[in-house]
Design a protein around this motif. Structure first.
Motif, PDB file in Angstrom:
ATOM      1  N   GLY A 231      30.733  25.878  36.578  1.00  9.36           N
ATOM      2  CA  GLY A 231      29.647  24.946  36.821  1.00  9.36           C
ATOM      3  C   GLY A 231      29.881  24.144  38.090  1.00  9.36           C
ATOM      4  N   TRP A 232      29.551  22.850  38.032  1.00 12.47           N
ATOM      5  CA  TRP A 232      29.844  21.986  39.173  1.00 12.47           C
ATOM      6  C   TRP A 232      31.343  21.738  39.200  1.00 12.47           C
ATOM      7  CZ3 TRP A 232      26.026  22.311  42.211  1.00 12.47           C
ATOM      8  CH2 TRP A 232      24.705  22.277  41.749  1.00 12.47           C
ATOM      9  N   ARG A 233      31.986  22.163  40.279  1.00 15.15           N
ATOM     10  CA  ARG A 233      33.444  22.081  40.322  1.00 15.15           C
ATOM     11  C   ARG A 233      33.922  21.663  41.709  1.00 15.15           C
ATOM     12  NH1 ARG A 233      32.063  25.820  43.982  1.00 15.15           N
ATOM     13  NH2 ARG A 233      33.320  27.711  44.111  1.00 15.15           N
ATOM     14  N   ILE A 234      35.158  21.156  41.726  1.00 10.38           N
ATOM     15  CA  ILE A 234      35.818  20.727  42.955  1.00 10.38           C
ATOM     16  C   ILE A 234      37.208  21.354  42.994  1.00 10.38           C
ATOM     17  CG2 ILE A 234      36.875  18.757  44.165  1.00 10.38           C
ATOM     18  CD1 ILE A 234      34.608  17.020  43.211  1.00 10.38           C
ATOM     19  N   GLY A 235      37.624  21.823  44.166  1.00 15.83           N
ATOM     20  CA  GLY A 235      38.983  22.323  44.363  1.00 15.83           C
ATOM     21  C   GLY A 235      39.677  21.509  45.436  1.00 15.83           C
ATOM     22  N   ILE A 236      40.841  20.970  45.115  1.00 17.07           N
ATOM     23  CA  ILE A 236      41.586  20.115  46.043  1.00 17.07           C
ATOM     24  C   ILE A 236      42.975  20.709  46.260  1.00 17.07           C
ATOM     25  CG2 ILE A 236      42.617  17.829  46.384  1.00 17.07           C
ATOM     26  CD1 ILE A 236      40.291  16.683  44.755  1.00 17.07           C
ATOM     27  N   ARG A 237      43.382  20.835  47.520  1.00 15.26           N
ATOM     28  CA  ARG A 237      44.691  21.386  47.871  1.00 15.26           C
ATOM     29  C   ARG A 237      45.627  20.252  48.268  1.00 15.26           C
ATOM     30  NH1 ARG A 237      46.368  26.682  47.555  1.00 15.26           N
ATOM     31  NH2 ARG A 237      44.235  27.198  48.207  1.00 15.26           N
ATOM     32  N   ASP A 238      46.823  20.204  47.661  1.00 14.74           N
ATOM     33  CA  ASP A 238      47.783  19.172  48.038  1.00 14.74           C
ATOM     34  C   ASP A 238      48.821  19.729  49.010  1.00 14.74           C
ATOM     35  OD1 ASP A 238      49.863  20.451  46.639  1.00 14.74           O
ATOM     36  OD2 ASP A 238      49.684  19.174  44.878  1.00 14.74           O
ATOM     37  N   ALA A 239      49.748  18.868  49.453  1.00  6.32           N
ATOM     38  CA  ALA A 239      50.725  19.268  50.468  1.00  6.32           C
ATOM     39  C   ALA A 239      51.807  20.181  49.915  1.00  6.32           C
ATOM     40  CB  ALA A 239      51.362  18.032  51.097  1.00  6.32           C
ATOM     41  N   ASP A 240      51.917  20.280  48.585  1.00  7.26           N
ATOM     42  CA  ASP A 240      52.879  21.196  47.969  1.00  7.26           C
ATOM     43  C   ASP A 240      52.263  22.566  47.719  1.00  7.26           C
ATOM     44  OD1 ASP A 240      55.078  19.472  47.884  1.00  7.26           O
ATOM     45  OD2 ASP A 240      54.334  18.508  46.074  1.00  7.26           O
ATOM     46  N   ASN A 241      51.081  22.782  48.291  1.00  2.11           N
ATOM     47  CA  ASN A 241      50.380  24.053  48.187  1.00  2.11           C
ATOM     48  C   ASN A 241      49.868  24.336  46.784  1.00  2.11           C
ATOM     49  OD1 ASN A 241      49.219  26.071  49.612  1.00  2.11           O
ATOM     50  ND2 ASN A 241      51.001  27.416  49.640  1.00  2.11           N
TER      51      ASN A 241
END
Length: 315
Positions: A231-241
């Motif tokens: 559905g409505w989603r968000i993907g966030i990448r951090d500095a630890d990959n």
């Protein structure tokens, strides 16, 4: 007598001074930052770019914690077409004879692939030469790693380091504020039927419609929008990959867009029941946040169980 008294006083002073508190030891992050900034001064490559390259390699390689840089020397890049022995006095001659790129970064007269300063300086000098020849940093990194995604990830790390002016971004937060009602349990690997037979790659946190969903980490918003499964989603990448996946949202926080930089505790959206159909589908299951974690290993991306991390962040 006066001389003897003086000797005794000096001895007492030396004895007492030996117990004075020592200066605080330099942390690994501080030592690395000094190396990044020194190399940046020598090569004009921003420290944030050098730190991002180093972070990418730290994420994909098994590196000794005692090392200041995680960059793995490529023999064909360092020595040219022929490797050499372990005698430092032979490195420079071999590099020159076989068109390697190894450089002396620590000023000891040798380009040593086992010295962190030499390794980081070599990569920075190579990158500086690439830019001088008209190539972009992105193009150069794609060539160096033979992988488009490597350049993308390094760019995201650089953005984080530039924004926060540090590489120490290990803090985390629980995705649901503590004063809201929620429940969850380990559901990793459970079967899922929609869209074909597959397993559940995450943890479901059940909460009421509209409950705020928070970023668990520092990171860059990589994806925002609709997915027929999430559905409505968000993907966030951090500095630890680690790629943090938040799905089945009811809506997004107004300030959140692809490319936004977030930190732990920032509200990014709200709990809903969207997904399992074309855009706008909702209500096929109780409202909850599906939270998933994925890691890139330099070749592909794979999911792992987020439940242990959630329990740790909760407490």
């Amino acid at each position: 007598m006066a001389f003897h008294r003086l000797i005794i006083l000096v001895f007492i002073f030396l004895l007492s001074s030996s117990h004075l508190p020592l200066a605080a030891e330099e942390t690994p992050d501080e030592a690395r930052m000094q190396l990044y900034k020194k190399t940046a001064t020598l090569t004009s490559i921003p420290w944030t770019t050098l730190a991002a390259i180093d972070q990418y390699e730290r994420n994909i390689n098994d590196v000794n914690d005692d090392r200041l840089t995680s960059i793995q020397v490529k023999p064909e890049w360092w020595f040219g077409l022929l490797a050499t022995d372990e005698n430092p006095s032979h490195y420079e001659a071999t590099i020159q004879a076989f068109n390697g790129i190894g450089k002396d970064g620590d000023g000891d007269g040798y380009a040593n692939p086992h010295h962190d300063e030499d390794v980081l300086y070599t990569v920075a000098k190579w990158l500086s030469d690439e830019i001088a020849s008209g190539k972009s940093i992105k193009q150069s990194l794609e060539t160096y790693y033979d992988r488009d995604k490597a350049a993308k990830l390094i760019t995201q790390y650089r953005q984080l380091f530039q924004h926060f002016q540090t590489t120490d971004l290990d803090e985390h937060a629980f995705p649901i504020p503590s004063h809201y009602n929620y429940s969850y349990r380990s559901t990793w690997g459970a079967g899922r039927g929609y869209g074909g037979r597959r397993i559940h790659e995450g943890t479901d946190l059940f909460a009421s419609y509209g409950t705020p969903v928070r970023s668990v980490s520092y990171g860059v918003v990589e994806v925002k929008g609709w997915n027929k499964y999430g559905g409505w989603r968000i993907g966030i990448r951090d500095a630890d990959n680690v790629y943090h996946y938040y799905a089945h949202l009811n809506g997004f926080e107004d300030s959140i867009e692809e490319g936004s930089i977030v930190e732990p505790g920032d509200v990014i959206g709200y709990v809903g029941a969207s997904g399992y159909g074309p855009i706008g589908t909702s209500g096929k299951f109780p409202p909850h946040l599906h939270y998933g974690m994925y890691r890139d290993n330099g070749k592909n991306e794979w999911a792992f169980d987020p439940y242990p991390s959630l329990k740790r962040w909760e407490h």
